[in-house]
Design an enzyme around this catalytic site. Structure first.
Site, PDB file in Angstrom:
ATOM      1  N   CYS A   1       1.462  -9.595   0.817  1.00 55.34           N
ATOM      2  CA  CYS A   1       0.567  -9.589   1.982  1.00 55.34           C
ATOM      3  C   CYS A   1       1.354  -9.357   3.270  1.00 55.34           C
ATOM      4  O   CYS A   1       2.360 -10.034   3.514  1.00 55.34           O
ATOM      5  CB  CYS A   1      -0.182 -10.909   2.059  1.00 55.34           C
ATOM      6  SG  CYS A   1      -1.311 -11.004   3.476  1.00 55.34           S
TER       7      CYS A   1
ATOM      8  N   CYS B   1       1.091 -16.187   8.630  1.00 56.02           N
ATOM      9  CA  CYS B   1      -0.098 -16.952   8.255  1.00 56.02           C
ATOM     10  C   CYS B   1       0.283 -18.177   7.445  1.00 56.02           C
ATOM     11  O   CYS B   1       1.173 -18.126   6.596  1.00 56.02           O
ATOM     12  CB  CYS B   1      -1.030 -16.052   7.450  1.00 56.02           C
ATOM     13  SG  CYS B   1      -2.493 -16.894   6.804  1.00 56.02           S
TER      14      CYS B   1
ATOM     15  N   CYS C   1      -1.144 -19.082   2.856  1.00 55.71           N
ATOM     16  CA  CYS C   1      -0.420 -18.981   1.585  1.00 55.71           C
ATOM     17  C   CYS C   1       1.006 -19.490   1.769  1.00 55.71           C
ATOM     18  O   CYS C   1       1.618 -19.265   2.817  1.00 55.71           O
ATOM     19  CB  CYS C   1      -0.370 -17.537   1.097  1.00 55.71           C
ATOM     20  SG  CYS C   1      -1.964 -16.864   0.595  1.00 55.71           S
TER      21      CYS C   1
ATOM     22  N   GLN D   1     -17.163 -24.248  -5.590  1.00 58.52           N
ATOM     23  CA  GLN D   1     -15.860 -23.890  -6.136  1.00 58.52           C
ATOM     24  C   GLN D   1     -15.382 -22.589  -5.498  1.00 58.52           C
ATOM     25  O   GLN D   1     -16.165 -21.681  -5.244  1.00 58.52           O
ATOM     26  CB  GLN D   1     -15.939 -23.746  -7.653  1.00 58.52           C
ATOM     27  CG  GLN D   1     -16.280 -25.031  -8.388  1.00 58.52           C
ATOM     28  CD  GLN D   1     -15.170 -26.087  -8.299  1.00 58.52           C
ATOM     29  OE1 GLN D   1     -14.025 -25.780  -8.035  1.00 58.52           O
ATOM     30  NE2 GLN D   1     -15.540 -27.343  -8.526  1.00 58.52           N
TER      31      GLN D   1
ATOM     32  N   PHE E   1     -20.182 -37.648  -8.757  1.00 62.56           N
ATOM     33  CA  PHE E   1     -19.757 -36.767  -7.661  1.00 62.56           C
ATOM     34  C   PHE E   1     -20.278 -35.356  -7.967  1.00 62.56           C
ATOM     35  O   PHE E   1     -19.542 -34.377  -7.953  1.00 62.56           O
ATOM     36  CB  PHE E   1     -18.241 -36.757  -7.486  1.00 62.56           C
ATOM     37  CG  PHE E   1     -17.627 -38.107  -7.246  1.00 62.56           C
ATOM     38  CD1 PHE E   1     -17.573 -38.647  -5.964  1.00 62.56           C
ATOM     39  CD2 PHE E   1     -17.123 -38.855  -8.299  1.00 62.56           C
ATOM     40  CE1 PHE E   1     -17.002 -39.897  -5.739  1.00 62.56           C
ATOM     41  CE2 PHE E   1     -16.548 -40.104  -8.088  1.00 62.56           C
ATOM     42  CZ  PHE E   1     -16.490 -40.620  -6.791  1.00 62.56           C
TER      43      PHE E   1
ATOM     44  N   ASP F   1     -15.890 -35.674 -10.951  1.00 64.06           N
ATOM     45  CA  ASP F   1     -15.209 -34.669 -10.131  1.00 64.06           C
ATOM     46  C   ASP F   1     -15.086 -35.202  -8.703  1.00 64.06           C
ATOM     47  O   ASP F   1     -15.773 -34.744  -7.789  1.00 64.06           O
ATOM     48  CB  ASP F   1     -15.994 -33.353 -10.166  1.00 64.06           C
ATOM     49  CG  ASP F   1     -15.313 -32.244  -9.375  1.00 64.06           C
ATOM     50  OD1 ASP F   1     -14.128 -32.400  -9.029  1.00 64.06           O
ATOM     51  OD2 ASP F   1     -15.973 -31.229  -9.106  1.00 64.06           O
TER      52      ASP F   1
ATOM     53  N   CYS G   1      -8.675 -32.471  -7.917  1.00 67.39           N
ATOM     54  CA  CYS G   1      -7.979 -31.564  -7.001  1.00 67.39           C
ATOM     55  C   CYS G   1      -6.730 -32.219  -6.431  1.00 67.39           C
ATOM     56  O   CYS G   1      -6.192 -31.766  -5.417  1.00 67.39           O
ATOM     57  CB  CYS G   1      -8.911 -31.110  -5.881  1.00 67.39           C
ATOM     58  SG  CYS G   1      -9.583 -32.454  -4.876  1.00 67.39           S
TER      59      CYS G   1
END
Length: 407
Positions: A60, A66, A69, A243, A270, A338, A364
């Site tokens: 990129c 940025c 990432c 998602q 959740f 979740d 997560c």
């Protein structure tokens, strides 16, 4: 002086050890020899003296500036292996020996939701992502993780920033691709007045948005911003969780379906707008629990309008303060959970005290997941399977799905 990188931190910085202690090195990989100016224990712009064989050219053009990432300088195989290792190490730290079965990585140009930052400047406007460790906004017209539809909306976001951002403030634009087009949920801008409403409504019309809201006030609802969850189509409330990629969602749903196969009654905790509850309702009765009533209302409407689904009930409940108790949990053959990044410590304690035998945990955050996994193992559960689902390609973010069974 040169430093040798020992490992990556959870934030994907290289970690080295020098005379004055630990040094964090941006965009470095294990085994590399680097040098640079150390400020506050960090080298922000290192020179790579001996590169790792896993180092690649970042694809990129925005990567250096940025902050979206963090790992484009590493090969895909390295990143997948590192994310699996983070999960395995977190579990090992809690005394659980486990191997990640596989890593499902979403392709480039597949992110269907993102939050852009918009600011007014002396010369006009800036819309993009924040630079690394900075509040500076970097434009990203050639971003390699976003779907083209999200990049195409940048001119409209610039126009909304010009109309609705204060001189010193920043507008956050949550952009989501729905089946009916783009949905924009903006926060942090000026208070609504007739002139701003008219401008925003005109932009929604000109750019064919499905829906536009400003500080939770609906400006335009031209079409339902539908998302498909199994056989159901749901119109989530503005800015609701989704998602990040269709591929990532499909991998998680497939794992959850297989983990709960054969269960006649399932609790989805959740539950959000029904990412798992609605696909599971194809073969089982489902009870969905979620704290946000608006999400449950959207889930319920989607279920009622779908064909061929089994009974689905729902309950608005804060599972941090009022988790399901053992006698409630024991009504189900399987539970799917979740939680957000904080994990589900209170709810897991009640699951541990119940007679439940099958639990599927989507997480997560490997750290809070490992904490909760330790409590489950202490209660007689075994970790039967765990996978990593990498929807946030090139980032340090790690998502996983795991199945626990108690015999």
């Amino acid at each position: 002086m040169p430093f040798t990188i020992d490992r990556l931190s959870l934030l994907a910085d290289g970690v080295a050890h020098g005379p004055e202690g630990t040094v964090h090195v941006a965009m470095a990989l294990p085994g590399e020899l680097v040098e640079g100016t150390v400020e506050n224990g960090r080298i922000a712009a290192p020179s790579i003296l001996t590169p790792s064989p896993d180092r690649v050219k970042a694809p990129c053009p925005h990567y250096r500036a940025c902050g979206g990432c963090l790992l484009q300088h590493a090969s895909d195989a390295f990143v997948a292996g590192w994310k699996a290792q983070v999960v395995e190490t977190a579990l090992a730290g809690r005394g659980i020996a486990a191997r990640v079965a596989r890593v499902e990585t979403s392709p480039e140009f597949s992110r269907r939701r993102a939050t852009f930052s918009g600011r007014r400047t002396k010369k006009g406007t800036l819309v993009g992502f924040h630079a690394r460790a900075s509040d500076t906004v970097v434009e990203v017209p050639r971003c390699r993780i976003l779907r083209p539809e999200l990049l195409a909306v940048l001119p409209a976001l610039n126009a909304m920033t010009a109309a609705g951002a204060s001189r010193k403030g920043e507008v956050a634009f949550a952009v989501t691709l729905s089946e009916a087009g783009l949905e924009i949920a903006a926060r942090g801008g000026k208070e609504m007045d007739p002139a701003l409403f008219q401008t925003l409504a005109g932009l929604a019309e000109a750019h064919d948005f499905a829906r536009l809201s400003w500080e939770a006030e609906t400006v335009a609802a031209r079409r339902p911003a539908l998302q498909s969850f199994g056989a159901a189509r749901v119109n989530p409330p503005p800015g609701a969780f989704l998602q990040a990629t269709a591929a990532g969602e499909a991998a998680l749903v497939d794992f959850v379906r297989k983990a709960t196969e054969g269960a006649a009654r399932i609790a989805d905790l959740f539950a959000g707008c029904g990412t798992f509850a609605l696909p599971l309702a194809a073969t089982a009765e489902v009870h969905a629990v979620e704290s946000e009533a608006a999400m449950l209302a959207a889930l319920d409407r989607g279920w009622r309008q779908a064909q061929g689904l089994k009974r689905l009930t729902h309950e608005a409940r804060d599972l941090f303060r009022r988790p399901l108790l053992p006698d409630e949990i024991d009504r189900f053959d399987a539970v799917v959970i979740d939680p957000p990044r904080a994990g589900a410590e209170a709810q897991v304690a009640e699951i541990a005290a119940s007679s439940l035998r099958d639990l599927t945990y989507v997480s997560c955050n490997p750290v809070t997941f490992a904490r909760d996994a330790e409590r489950l193992v202490q209660a007689g559960f075994a970790l039967a399977d765990v996978i990593v689902v990498d929807q946030f390609r090139y980032s340090a973010h790690i998502e996983l799905a795991a199945r626990f069974r108690r015999t």
